[in-house]
Each structure stands twice: as structure tokens, then as C-alpha cells.
Design an enzyme around this catalytic site. Structure first.
Site, PDB file in Angstrom:
ATOM      1  N   ARG A   1     -10.961   7.420   6.632  1.00  0.00           N
ATOM      2  CA  ARG A   1     -10.612   7.657   5.803  1.00  0.00           C
ATOM      3  C   ARG A   1     -11.765   7.659   4.637  1.00  0.00           C
ATOM      4  NH1 ARG A   1      -5.532   5.887   7.202  1.00  0.00           N
ATOM      5  NH2 ARG A   1      -5.608   3.617   6.586  1.00  0.00           N
TER       6      ARG A   1
ATOM      7  N   ASP B   1       0.281  -1.298  -0.252  1.00  0.00           N
ATOM      8  CA  ASP B   1      -0.308  -0.163  -0.109  1.00  0.00           C
ATOM      9  C   ASP B   1       0.877   1.208   0.091  1.00  0.00           C
ATOM     10  OD1 ASP B   1      -2.239  -1.558   0.296  1.00  0.00           O
ATOM     11  OD2 ASP B   1      -2.943  -1.166   2.352  1.00  0.00           O
ATOM     12  N   MET B   2       0.532   2.443  -0.586  1.00  0.00           N
ATOM     13  CA  MET B   2       1.091   3.762  -0.402  1.00  0.00           C
ATOM     14  C   MET B   2       0.235   4.103   0.871  1.00  0.00           C
ATOM     15  SD  MET B   2       3.052   5.410  -0.885  1.00  0.00           S
ATOM     16  CE  MET B   2       4.197   4.983  -2.627  1.00  0.00           C
TER      17      MET B   2
ATOM     18  N   LYS C   1     -10.944  18.011  -7.125  1.00  0.00           N
ATOM     19  CA  LYS C   1     -11.023  15.615  -7.892  1.00  0.00           C
ATOM     20  C   LYS C   1     -10.774  16.402  -9.383  1.00  0.00           C
ATOM     21  CE  LYS C   1     -15.449  13.015  -8.527  1.00  0.00           C
ATOM     22  NZ  LYS C   1     -14.474  12.184  -9.083  1.00  0.00           N
TER      23      LYS C   1
ATOM     24  N   ARG D   1      -0.297  -0.609  -8.654  1.00  0.00           N
ATOM     25  CA  ARG D   1      -2.109  -0.267  -8.303  1.00  0.00           C
ATOM     26  C   ARG D   1      -2.177   1.239  -8.249  1.00  0.00           C
ATOM     27  NH1 ARG D   1      -2.978  -2.483  -3.306  1.00  0.00           N
ATOM     28  NH2 ARG D   1      -2.792  -0.572  -2.615  1.00  0.00           N
TER      29      ARG D   1
ATOM     30  N   HIS E   1     -13.197   3.355  -7.654  1.00  0.00           N
ATOM     31  CA  HIS E   1     -14.812   3.192  -8.132  1.00  0.00           C
ATOM     32  C   HIS E   1     -15.207   3.432  -9.162  1.00  0.00           C
ATOM     33  CE1 HIS E   1     -13.570   2.711  -3.532  1.00  0.00           C
ATOM     34  NE2 HIS E   1     -14.161   1.595  -3.711  1.00  0.00           N
TER      35      HIS E   1
HETATM   36  C1  LIG Z   1      -8.686  -1.679  -3.974  1.00  0.00           C
HETATM   37  C2  LIG Z   1      -8.157  -0.449  -3.475  1.00  0.00           C
HETATM   38  C3  LIG Z   1      -6.800  -0.126  -3.078  1.00  0.00           C
HETATM   39  C4  LIG Z   1      -6.541   1.354  -2.380  1.00  0.00           C
HETATM   40  N1  LIG Z   1      -5.423   1.254  -2.049  1.00  0.00           N
HETATM   41  C5  LIG Z   1      -4.588   2.602  -1.968  1.00  0.00           C
HETATM   42  C6  LIG Z   1      -3.709   2.558  -0.844  1.00  0.00           C
HETATM   43  O1  LIG Z   1      -2.656   1.703  -1.735  1.00  0.00           O
HETATM   44  N2  LIG Z   1      -3.252   4.431  -1.259  1.00  0.00           N
HETATM   45  C7  LIG Z   1      -4.128   4.812  -0.496  1.00  0.00           C
HETATM   46  O2  LIG Z   1      -3.627   6.274  -0.513  1.00  0.00           O
HETATM   47  N3  LIG Z   1      -5.466   4.951  -1.295  1.00  0.00           N
HETATM   48  C8  LIG Z   1      -5.884   3.291  -1.815  1.00  0.00           C
HETATM   49  N4  LIG Z   1      -6.732   3.406  -2.225  1.00  0.00           N
HETATM   50  C9  LIG Z   1      -7.895   4.261  -1.798  1.00  0.00           C
HETATM   51  C10 LIG Z   1      -8.408   5.841  -2.234  1.00  0.00           C
HETATM   52  O3  LIG Z   1      -6.908   7.017  -3.376  1.00  0.00           O
HETATM   53  C11 LIG Z   1      -9.238   6.034  -3.196  1.00  0.00           C
HETATM   54  O4  LIG Z   1      -9.038   6.978  -2.086  1.00  0.00           O
HETATM   55  C12 LIG Z   1     -10.895   5.831  -2.934  1.00  0.00           C
HETATM   56  O5  LIG Z   1     -10.663   4.569  -3.579  1.00  0.00           O
HETATM   57  C13 LIG Z   1     -11.590   6.768  -3.249  1.00  0.00           C
HETATM   58  O6  LIG Z   1     -12.182   6.967  -4.137  1.00  0.00           O
HETATM   59  P1  LIG Z   1     -12.095   6.536  -5.809  1.00  0.00           P
HETATM   60  O7  LIG Z   1     -10.860   6.376  -6.504  1.00  0.00           O
HETATM   61  O8  LIG Z   1     -13.234   5.181  -5.628  1.00  0.00           O
HETATM   62  O9  LIG Z   1     -13.015   8.131  -6.527  1.00  0.00           O
HETATM   63  P2  LIG Z   1     -13.750   9.320  -6.279  1.00  0.00           P
HETATM   64  O10 LIG Z   1     -14.002   9.474  -7.052  1.00  0.00           O
HETATM   65  O11 LIG Z   1     -13.636   8.912  -4.318  1.00  0.00           O
HETATM   66  O12 LIG Z   1     -14.671   8.197  -6.482  1.00  0.00           O
HETATM   67  C14 LIG Z   1     -16.393   7.488  -7.339  1.00  0.00           C
HETATM   68  C15 LIG Z   1     -17.801   6.716  -6.784  1.00  0.00           C
HETATM   69  O13 LIG Z   1     -17.528   6.299  -6.293  1.00  0.00           O
HETATM   70  C16 LIG Z   1     -19.032   5.984  -4.898  1.00  0.00           C
HETATM   71  N5  LIG Z   1     -17.712   6.000  -3.636  1.00  0.00           N
HETATM   72  C17 LIG Z   1     -16.157   6.312  -3.758  1.00  0.00           C
HETATM   73  N6  LIG Z   1     -16.110   5.982  -2.355  1.00  0.00           N
HETATM   74  C18 LIG Z   1     -16.752   5.307  -1.718  1.00  0.00           C
HETATM   75  C19 LIG Z   1     -16.882   5.115   0.148  1.00  0.00           C
HETATM   76  N7  LIG Z   1     -15.644   5.622   0.750  1.00  0.00           N
HETATM   77  N8  LIG Z   1     -18.331   4.471   0.206  1.00  0.00           N
HETATM   78  C20 LIG Z   1     -19.337   4.407  -0.592  1.00  0.00           C
HETATM   79  N9  LIG Z   1     -18.866   5.457  -2.062  1.00  0.00           N
HETATM   80  C21 LIG Z   1     -17.488   5.382  -2.697  1.00  0.00           C
HETATM   81  C22 LIG Z   1     -18.460   7.506  -4.996  1.00  0.00           C
HETATM   82  O14 LIG Z   1     -20.135   6.777  -5.400  1.00  0.00           O
HETATM   83  C23 LIG Z   1     -18.290   8.095  -6.120  1.00  0.00           C
HETATM   84  O15 LIG Z   1     -19.021   8.666  -6.564  1.00  0.00           O
HETATM   85  C24 LIG Z   1      -7.498   2.336  -2.715  1.00  0.00           C
HETATM   86  C25 LIG Z   1      -9.011   2.147  -2.643  1.00  0.00           C
HETATM   87  C26 LIG Z   1      -9.255   0.727  -3.115  1.00  0.00           C
HETATM   88  C27 LIG Z   1     -10.411   0.660  -4.351  1.00  0.00           C
END
Ligand SMILES: Cc1cc2nc3c(=O)[nH]c(=O)nc-3n(C[C@H](O)[C@H](O)[C@H](O)COP(=O)(O)OP(=O)(O)OC[C@H]3O[C@@H](n4cnc5c(N)ncnc54)[C@H](O)[C@@H]3O)c2cc1C
Length: 272
Positions: free
Chosen positions: A254, A96-97, A163, A146, A193
Site C-alpha cells: 500500500r 484503523d479503517m 487526488k 483520525r 504527509h
Molecule cells: C498516521 C497515519 C494513519 C493512517 N491510517 C490509515 C487508516 O487507518 N486507513 C487508511 O485507509 N489509511 C490510513 N493511512 C494512510 C492514508 O490513507 C494515505 O494512504 C497515506 O497517508 C498517503 O496519503 P497522504 O495523506 O500522505 O497524502 P499524499 O497526497 O499521498 O502524499 C502527500 C505527500 O507526502 C509524501 N508521501 C506520502 N506517502 C508517501 C510514502 N509512502 N512514501 C514517501 N512519501 C510519501 C509525498 O511527498 C506526497 O507528495 C494512515 C496514514 C497515516 C499518516
């Protein structure tokens, strides 16, 4: 989270198998303050890898959970143990980062580990300006990356804060990396997501005449489950990150911070 214990995570992973969705296990925890605790984390993952061979799960671990705040050499030795266990189980170790205070050291650990272990990957964050050059310097290693947007609160002199800028950089980084995926010089996982962003990345991949199974996507357990299933049905390689353990507080905060609507969701559940 399906539950605090590994049993519940494994059960969830078994359920995903029939839907063609893989699993990525992560034991919650970070910033541990003694190396004995880090050793327990390594032992736990060794057991997880041995127990989950049937579900072809991968694991993902935070460097500060392996001792990075205390001793970098010990952290590296812990990563080596996990990389060996992952290789033996035909699995994969993801690093992870965490926040930007750890970026340099985490990349250095990955660079060293990748030189001696084949089945290891690193999360990189699209919100950091530096990520494009980090990718360029890692590329000769035939890395596994990733790509995430980034989950920590970072200053605007090092990170995009809006964003739409993070999203634009995410897509630009995909466009940069997908040709390397096509050439089999890189394993790339789109960990987001944001299905619109995934669709746009897919359009780049199509222009390169890639097929859906070459595009890997990962999402968190319980978030956009319907989209995870749809993507898997359509033929994308989908993996669900299943977190478990009792150290969920920082992780949970977070998740709330990245989607404030969840605060109201939680509040509504608590009201009579
Ligand atoms: C498999 C995986 C591994 C990850 N590993 C790391 C890591 O190592 N280091 C790190 O800094 N971050 C990590 N993250 C977290 C990442 O950085 C984001 O903070 C997180 O994924 C939310 O951003 P998004 O890309 O989904 O986009 P966003 O623009 O935040 O979300 C897109 C859409 O997804 C839905 N959504 C997003 N988050 C949520 C939530 N919590 N609850 C409900 N709906 C939601 C919403 O409908 C939103 O409109 C990881 C995420 C995933 C999926």
C-alpha cells in the site's frame, strides 16, 4: 519501519520524545484467520501498553487483525479488552479503517465501544463519499477521529478517485470538524504527509482563533521526518505512527502504491 520487533519501535519512540513527537504503535497484520491469533495480538498490545507508559504512546489496530473476518462478537470483546488496557495505561486506542467492505461494521464497533470507553478513536477516509455523513452521525458521541485520505483501491461509485478531489474533500471535512475541536466536542488527528493540506487546515483553525497545540498531526515513521520535526518545533501536536512486526507485505505494497516513485527508490537500492 525501525525494525520488526517491538523493542526497535520503543527505541524509536524514546528518540522522538526529545523532539516533542509522540508515538502511535501498530503491530502489522490483517485478515487473520483464527481467533487464537487475534488473542495473541490483544495480549501483545496489553504488554505494549504496560511497557510504554513512559513514552505516552497510543496504539492503533485493524479490526480484521482482531478477528472481524471470523466473528464480530469476538472482535468486539477484543476491542473491549484493548480499550480497558489503554485506559489503565492512560493511553488511547485507535481503530484503523480498512477497505470499504468493512466500513459499516467498523463504524458500528466503534459506536458501541465509544459508548462505554472514553479513550478510543476511529480512522475515517476522506476518499469515501459517505465520510461526511459518518462524521455527522458520530458527532453526538464526542468522538475521536483520525482523518486519512484512504489507502485502499475503491470504486468510483463510492469514492473520489482523483487526488485533487480527495484533497478538496479532506479540507472540507477539516473545515467541518475544526469548530467541534475548538468546542472540545471532538478530538481530531490530521493523519497525512500532505504539509500543504495541513497548512490550509491550520488557516481554518487560525480563523477560529485556535492555537497550534490544538491541531494534532500524525505521519508514518520515516516519511517526511523533517516536516514532522518542524511541525513539532512550531508547536503542533505531532505523533509518529511506528509500525513493526513481520507481517509487513500488504502494508508495504500500500505504501508503494500511494507513491509509485518509491518503487524506483526500492529498485535502485537493489541494483549493484
Ligand atoms: C498516521 C497515519 C494513519 C493512517 N491510517 C490509515 C487508516 O487507518 N486507513 C487508511 O485507509 N489509511 C490510513 N493511512 C494512510 C492514508 O490513507 C494515505 O494512504 C497515506 O497517508 C498517503 O496519503 P497522504 O495523506 O500522505 O497524502 P499524499 O497526497 O499521498 O502524499 C502527500 C505527500 O507526502 C509524501 N508521501 C506520502 N506517502 C508517501 C510514502 N509512502 N512514501 C514517501 N512519501 C510519501 C509525498 O511527498 C506526497 O507528495 C494512515 C496514514 C497515516 C499518516
Amino acid at each position: 519501519m525501525p525494525g520488526e520487533g517491538f523493542d526497535s519501535a520503543l527505541k524509536a519512540a524514546v528518540g522522538f520524545r526529545s523532539k516533542n513527537i509522540g508515538a502511535l504503535f501498530t503491530l502489522l497484520g490483517e485478515n487473520i484467520t483464527d481467533l487464537a491469533a487475534a488473542n495473541k495480538v490483544v495480549e501483545h498490545y496489553e504488554e505494549v501498553l504496560a511497557a510504554s507508559m513512559d513514552v505516552q504512546a497510543e496504539i492503533s489496530v485493524k479490526p480484521t487483525q482482531l478477528g472481524l473476518d471470523i466473528d464480530e462478537h469476538a472482535t468486539y470483546a477484543n476491542l473491549q479488552r484493548l480499550a480497558r488496557a489503554a485506559e489503565k495505561a492512560n493511553s488511547f486506542l485507535w481503530i484503523d479503517m480498512e477497505g470499504s467492505a468493512y466500513t459499516d461494521r467498523t463504524i458500528a464497533l466503534y459506536r458501541r465501544l465509544r459508548a462505554e470507553a472514553p479513550r478510543v478513536g476511529l480512522a475515517l477516509q476522506a476518499y469515501l463519499y459517505r465520510t461526511v455523513s459518518d462524521i455527522a452521525t458520530l458527532m453526538p458521541l464526542t468522538p475521536a477521529i483520525r482523518l486519512v485520505k484512504g489507502a485502499y483501491s475503491e470504486a468510483q461509485d463510492i469514492a473520489f478517485v482523483r487526488k485533487r478531489d480527495v484533497d478538496a474533500n479532506y479540507l472540507a471535512l477539516c473545515a467541518y470538524m475544526l469548530p467541534e475541536v475548538k468546542r472540545r466536542k471532538l478530538r481530531l488527528v490530521l493523519a497525512t504527509h500532505d504539509v500543504e493540506l495541513i497548512a490550509r487546515a491550520w488557516r481554518f483553525a487560525q480563523a477560529l482563533e485556535m492555537v497550534r497545540s490544538e491541531v494534532e498531526v500524525a505521519m508514518l515513521y520515516g516519511i517526511r521526518t523533517d516536516e514532522q520535526e518542524r511541525l513539532a518545533r512550531e508547536g503542533f501536536a505531532v505523533r509518529d505512527l511506528i509500525a513493526y512486526g513481520d507481517a509487513w507485505y500488504a502494508w508495504y505494497l500500500r505504501r508503494l502504491a500511494e507513491r509509485p516513485a518509491n518503487v524506483w527508490f526500492v529498485a535502485r537500492q537493489l541494483l549493484p
